[in-house]
Write a protein that holds these residues in place. Structure first.
Motif, PDB file in Angstrom:
ATOM      1  N   GLN A 164       0.833  -1.199   0.000  1.00 15.30           N
ATOM      2  CA  GLN A 164       0.000   0.000   0.000  1.00 15.30           C
ATOM      3  C   GLN A 164       0.875   1.258   0.000  1.00 15.30           C
ATOM      4  O   GLN A 164       0.615   2.222  -0.737  1.00 15.30           O
ATOM      5  CB  GLN A 164      -0.905   0.011   1.230  1.00 15.30           C
ATOM      6  N   GLY A 165       1.931   1.224   0.805  1.00 14.20           N
ATOM      7  CA  GLY A 165       2.846   2.360   0.831  1.00 14.20           C
ATOM      8  C   GLY A 165       3.548   2.567  -0.499  1.00 14.20           C
ATOM      9  O   GLY A 165       3.706   3.709  -0.963  1.00 14.20           O
ATOM     10  N   GLN A 166       3.956   1.461  -1.121  1.00 15.94           N
ATOM     11  CA  GLN A 166       4.603   1.558  -2.437  1.00 15.94           C
ATOM     12  C   GLN A 166       3.630   2.096  -3.480  1.00 15.94           C
ATOM     13  O   GLN A 166       4.013   2.869  -4.366  1.00 15.94           O
ATOM     14  CB  GLN A 166       5.126   0.188  -2.857  1.00 15.94           C
ATOM     15  N   ALA A 167       2.362   1.686  -3.380  1.00 19.73           N
ATOM     16  CA  ALA A 167       1.368   2.155  -4.342  1.00 19.73           C
ATOM     17  C   ALA A 167       1.245   3.675  -4.315  1.00 19.73           C
ATOM     18  O   ALA A 167       1.212   4.331  -5.361  1.00 19.73           O
ATOM     19  CB  ALA A 167       0.013   1.506  -4.041  1.00 19.73           C
ATOM     20  N   VAL A 168       1.173   4.229  -3.115  1.00 21.64           N
ATOM     21  CA  VAL A 168       1.055   5.689  -2.976  1.00 21.64           C
ATOM     22  C   VAL A 168       2.325   6.382  -3.453  1.00 21.64           C
ATOM     23  O   VAL A 168       2.283   7.369  -4.195  1.00 21.64           O
ATOM     24  CB  VAL A 168       0.745   6.055  -1.510  1.00 21.64           C
ATOM     25  N   LYS A 169       3.460   5.847  -3.042  1.00 19.78           N
ATOM     26  CA  LYS A 169       4.741   6.451  -3.390  1.00 19.78           C
ATOM     27  C   LYS A 169       4.997   6.430  -4.898  1.00 19.78           C
ATOM     28  O   LYS A 169       5.517   7.401  -5.472  1.00 19.78           O
ATOM     29  CB  LYS A 169       5.851   5.698  -2.657  1.00 19.78           C
ATOM     30  N   ALA A 171       2.756   5.862  -7.465  1.00 23.37           N
ATOM     31  CA  ALA A 171       1.668   6.214  -8.384  1.00 23.37           C
ATOM     32  C   ALA A 171       2.032   7.327  -9.360  1.00 23.37           C
ATOM     33  O   ALA A 171       1.692   7.247 -10.551  1.00 23.37           O
ATOM     34  CB  ALA A 171       0.411   6.580  -7.592  1.00 23.37           C
ATOM     35  N   ARG A 176       2.383   0.433 -10.424  1.00 23.33           N
ATOM     36  CA  ARG A 176       1.332  -0.048  -9.531  1.00 23.33           C
ATOM     37  C   ARG A 176       1.881  -1.088  -8.555  1.00 23.33           C
ATOM     38  O   ARG A 176       2.823  -1.806  -8.869  1.00 23.33           O
ATOM     39  CB  ARG A 176       0.188  -0.675 -10.335  1.00 23.33           C
ATOM     40  N   THR A 237      -4.396  -0.073  -7.987  1.00 26.60           N
ATOM     41  CA  THR A 237      -3.147  -0.050  -7.226  1.00 26.60           C
ATOM     42  C   THR A 237      -3.473   0.212  -5.757  1.00 26.60           C
ATOM     43  O   THR A 237      -4.463   0.867  -5.434  1.00 26.60           O
ATOM     44  CB  THR A 237      -2.163   0.999  -7.782  1.00 26.60           C
ATOM     45  N   GLY A 238      -2.677  -0.354  -4.874  1.00 26.75           N
ATOM     46  CA  GLY A 238      -2.939  -0.253  -3.452  1.00 26.75           C
ATOM     47  C   GLY A 238      -4.051  -1.172  -2.986  1.00 26.75           C
ATOM     48  O   GLY A 238      -4.634  -0.969  -1.921  1.00 26.75           O
TER      49      GLY A 238
END
Length: 253
Positions: A164-169, A171, A176, A237-238
């Motif tokens: 989830q953190g990677q998705a936000v970072k 995006a 994704r 994503t996320g």
């Protein structure tokens, strides 16, 4: 539906049996080139030959994913063999379900850090892709307390948080990141076959908890992984995709 995978370059850890092998086969059937790794070098060779027989480029090495240098070397060699990387699938688990310190150490080294290191090593290649995605295989044990040990569930939950953190970072870069949480999955030489043969009471208890009256086949999990990782799921994503036949009772909001 065309998943948009033809010619894409996919890396899968633990690709010789179970969910990982099924993922490799489904990706290849969709026209993607695939690189795999596993500790069983002979199994890697057999799987690579089977994938090539589907008409795609395939590559593999025998690798202990807890070995940082070996994992990074495999990622680099895979990128060279396939001509880049579009998709990574972190599938390997230590399956450390005991309630002891060894389980915590194994879960951290294999489930958690191999996923982080795979993402980090692949990132320079993913940044060059126009359809980059990261998919981590978690577990329903990360969603609720069950009969597995505390370390296993804790690290599976941590994988969801990390993705989830990677998705936000990532995006803004169009990369994704998602997780898939399988329920009980039965396959030859897998943990549930071992439990069925050696711990029949536990197996019967686990089966009784499955509302569909059966466990998943690895292909049923793999199809979810492949779709989520594919360009056909380009705005997802996320997300944590639970594939468990209604095994878990908690509502995912």
């Amino acid at each position: 539906m065309d998943l948009g995978l033809k010619g894409r370059r996919v890396l899968i850890t633990g690709g010789t049996k179970g969910i990982g092998r099924s993922c490799a086969e489904v990706f290849a059937a969709e026209g993607a080139d695939v690189a795999i790794c596993a500790r069983d070098a002979a199994g890697v060779t057999e799987t690579v030959d089977a994938l090539k027989a589907k008409g795609v480029n395939a590559f593999g090495n025998g690798v202990d994913v807890a070995d940082k240098a070996a994992l990074e070397q495999w990622v680099s060699a895979s990128a060279d063999a396939l001509g880049g990387i579009d998709i990574v699938v972190a599938n390997v688990s230590a399956l450390a379900v005991a309630d002891d310190e060894a389980a915590w150490e194994a879960g951290f080294a294999v489930d958690m850090m191999h996923s982080v290191r795979l993402v980090n090593a692949a990132m320079p290649y993913l940044e060059k892709s126009d359809a980059a995605s990261i998919t981590l295989v978690s577990s329903v044990s990360g969603r609720e307390i069950d009969f597995t040990g505390p370390a296993y569930g804790a690290f599976k939950a941590a994988l969801v948080h990390y993705a989830q953190g990677q998705a936000v970072k990532l995006a803004p870069q169009g990369i994704r990141a998602n997780t898939v949480s399988p329920g009980n999955t039965y396959f030859e030489d897998g943990i549930w076959q071992n439990i069925e043969e050696n711990m029949p009471e536990l197996f019967a208890e686990a089966m009784s908890l499955n509302p569909m009256g059966r466990m998943a086949g690895p292909d049923e999990i793999a199809r979810g992984v492949v779709f989520l990782a594919s360009p056909a799921s380009s705005f997802t994503t996320g997300t944590n995709l639970v594939i468990d036949g209604a095994l878990t009772k908690g509502v995912q909001l």
